[in-house]
Design an enzyme around this catalytic site. Structure first.
Site, PDB file in Angstrom:
ATOM      1  N   ASN A  24      11.849   4.376 -19.193  1.00  0.00           N
ATOM      2  CA  ASN A  24      11.794   2.915 -19.151  1.00  0.00           C
ATOM      3  C   ASN A  24      12.433   2.234 -20.352  1.00  0.00           C
ATOM      4  O   ASN A  24      12.630   1.023 -20.343  1.00  0.00           O
ATOM      5  CB  ASN A  24      10.335   2.443 -19.009  1.00  0.00           C
ATOM      6  CG  ASN A  24       9.436   3.027 -20.073  1.00  0.00           C
ATOM      7  OD1 ASN A  24       9.709   4.073 -20.642  1.00  0.00           O
ATOM      8  ND2 ASN A  24       8.327   2.362 -20.341  1.00  0.00           N
ATOM      9  N   GLN A  52       9.870   3.397 -12.618  1.00  0.00           N
ATOM     10  CA  GLN A  52      11.189   2.791 -12.788  1.00  0.00           C
ATOM     11  C   GLN A  52      12.193   3.241 -11.734  1.00  0.00           C
ATOM     12  O   GLN A  52      13.183   2.559 -11.494  1.00  0.00           O
ATOM     13  CB  GLN A  52      11.748   3.120 -14.179  1.00  0.00           C
ATOM     14  CG  GLN A  52      11.143   2.324 -15.317  1.00  0.00           C
ATOM     15  CD  GLN A  52      11.604   0.875 -15.325  1.00  0.00           C
ATOM     16  OE1 GLN A  52      12.411   0.445 -14.506  1.00  0.00           O
ATOM     17  NE2 GLN A  52      11.064   0.095 -16.248  1.00  0.00           N
ATOM     18  N   SER A  71       4.717   1.923  -9.055  1.00  0.00           N
ATOM     19  CA  SER A  71       4.141   0.630  -9.429  1.00  0.00           C
ATOM     20  C   SER A  71       4.853  -0.458  -8.647  1.00  0.00           C
ATOM     21  O   SER A  71       6.078  -0.584  -8.731  1.00  0.00           O
ATOM     22  CB  SER A  71       4.295   0.409 -10.934  1.00  0.00           C
ATOM     23  OG  SER A  71       3.663  -0.777 -11.345  1.00  0.00           O
ATOM     24  N   HIS A  73       5.110  -3.816  -8.734  1.00  0.00           N
ATOM     25  CA  HIS A  73       5.817  -4.981  -9.267  1.00  0.00           C
ATOM     26  C   HIS A  73       7.236  -4.658  -9.716  1.00  0.00           C
ATOM     27  O   HIS A  73       8.053  -5.552  -9.888  1.00  0.00           O
ATOM     28  CB  HIS A  73       5.026  -5.608 -10.421  1.00  0.00           C
ATOM     29  CG  HIS A  73       5.056  -4.828 -11.694  1.00  0.00           C
ATOM     30  ND1 HIS A  73       4.213  -3.769 -11.939  1.00  0.00           N
ATOM     31  CD2 HIS A  73       5.819  -4.945 -12.805  1.00  0.00           C
ATOM     32  CE1 HIS A  73       4.454  -3.270 -13.138  1.00  0.00           C
ATOM     33  NE2 HIS A  73       5.425  -3.963 -13.682  1.00  0.00           N
ATOM     34  N   THR A 116     -13.317  -1.330  -1.787  1.00  0.00           N
ATOM     35  CA  THR A 116     -12.616  -1.929  -0.653  1.00  0.00           C
ATOM     36  C   THR A 116     -11.118  -2.006  -0.946  1.00  0.00           C
ATOM     37  O   THR A 116     -10.703  -2.386  -2.038  1.00  0.00           O
ATOM     38  CB  THR A 116     -13.157  -3.351  -0.388  1.00  0.00           C
ATOM     39  OG1 THR A 116     -14.564  -3.262  -0.138  1.00  0.00           O
ATOM     40  CG2 THR A 116     -12.469  -3.977   0.815  1.00  0.00           C
ATOM     41  N   CYS A 201       4.909  -1.216 -22.721  1.00  0.00           N
ATOM     42  CA  CYS A 201       3.676  -0.538 -23.112  1.00  0.00           C
ATOM     43  C   CYS A 201       3.473  -0.555 -24.628  1.00  0.00           C
ATOM     44  O   CYS A 201       2.352  -0.418 -25.107  1.00  0.00           O
ATOM     45  CB  CYS A 201       3.692   0.914 -22.631  1.00  0.00           C
ATOM     46  SG  CYS A 201       4.113   1.105 -20.892  1.00  0.00           S
TER      47      CYS A 201
END
Length: 254
Positions: A24, A52, A71, A73, A116, A201
Site C-alpha cells: 500500500n 489494494q 476491504s 472501500h 446480524t 495505517c
C-alpha cells in the site's frame, strides 16, 4: 519478494504464510499466484491481504490461495465492509484452513462469528465489485494516464521512484524528491494535493517508512518518501505544472 525467498524460510511446522498482494505504500505487486501454486503441495496455508489488489489485479486472485481478505472501500463500496474468502483444498480432501472464531455468541458463518449481517453494506460491496469488474479496463487506462501525466510533469525535478516499477499497480506512486523534506511538502502543498509519507495505517507517525527502510534505501530516500495514490477521475483536476513549481520552491537555494 521472490517466491524462493519465502520458500527458503518455511519450516516443517510453518502453518501459515501471510503476504500482501499489493504493497500500500509503493504499489509493488507481490507474486502471490506463483507462491500459491508452490504452497499447494505443502501443509502450509497461504493468506493474502488483497485490500489494494482486489478487482485491480484480478487474475492473481484466481490462483489456489487458501484465504483472501478484502476491504470494500478500496473499490468504492461503503466503508466498514470487507470479506474473508476461504478456499477448500482439493489436495487435502477439500479441507478448509483451521479457522477459529474471535467473537462468540452466535452460529453464523458456520460458527465463525455472531451478530446480524449488515445487509446494506454487503449489497454495497457486491454492487461495487460488479461495477469495478465491468469498468476495469477504463479504470486502468485512466489510472495509467494520470501516472504518465504526473511523471511527465515532474521531469524537471530530481527524484527517486521507490519500488520495482516493472511490477506496480497504475494508481500508486512512491517518490522521494532530492533535497526536499517530505513534511515540508505536506504542509506547503496541502492545498494542491493530498499525499502521505507512508500508509494510512501509520499516518500519525513521523518516523521513516518501515517499508522503504526494509528495502535498504538510503536514509534520505526512505525518510522523504511520498506516497501518491489516486482515483482516475482526478486526472482532469491535477495541475502538474503547479505541483512541479511547488516542489522547486521547496529546494534550498544555492
Amino acid at each position: 519478494m521472490a517466491v524462493e525467498a519465502v520458500l527458503e524460510r518455511l519450516r516443517p511446522d510453518t502453518l501459515l504464510v501471510s503476504l500482501m498482494h499489493v504493497n500500500n505504500e509503493t504499489g509493488v505487486i507481490q507474486p502471490v499466484a506463483d507462491l500459491a501454486r508452490e504452497l499447494q503441495s505443502t501443509p502450509t496455508y497461504l493468506h493474502v491481504d488483497a485490500a489494494q489488489g482486489y478487482s485491480k489485479v484480478p487474475a492473481d486472485l484466481t490462483a489456489p490461495i487458501d484465504m483472501i481478505s478484502i476491504s470494500g472501500h478500496k473499490i468504492g463500496a461503503p466503508k466498514g465492509v470487507g470479506a474473508l474468502v476461504v478456499r477448500r483444498r482439493e489436495s487435502m480432501d477439500d479441507e478448509r484452513p483451521p479457522l477459529e472464531p474471535i467473537m462468540f455468541g452466535g452460529g453464523q458463518e458456520r460458527g465463525l462469528r455472531p451478530g446480524t449481517l449488515p445487509v446494506p453494506l454487503i449489497m454495497g460491496l457486491a454492487e461495487a465489485a460488479k461495477i469495478f469488474e465491468r469498468e476495469h479496463a477504463r479504470w486502468q487506462a485512466a489510472a495509467l494516464e494520470l501516472r504518465a501525466k504526473l511523471l511527465e510533469g515532474l521531469t524537471s525535478e530530481r527524484f527517486h521512484l521507490n519500488g520495482d516499477q516493472d511490477h506496480v499497480v497504475p494508481h500508486i506512486l512512491n517518490i522521494s524528491f532530492e533535497d526536499v523534506d517530505s513534511e515540508a511538502f505536506l504542509v506547503t502543498l496541502k492545498e494542491l494535493v493530498a499525499v502521505a509519507t507512508g500508509s494510512a495505517c501509520t499516518s500519525a507517525s513521523y518516523t521513516p517508512s518501515h517499508v522503504l527502510t526494509a528495502m535498504d534505501l538510503p536514509d534520505a530516500v526512505a525518510r522523504n518518501g511520498l506516497r501518491f495514490s489516486w482515483y482516475p477521475e482526478q486526472a482532469q483536476t491535477l495541475d502538474v505544472t503547479e505541483l512541479a513549481n511547488g516542489v522547486g520552491k521547496l529546494r534550498p537555494r544555492a
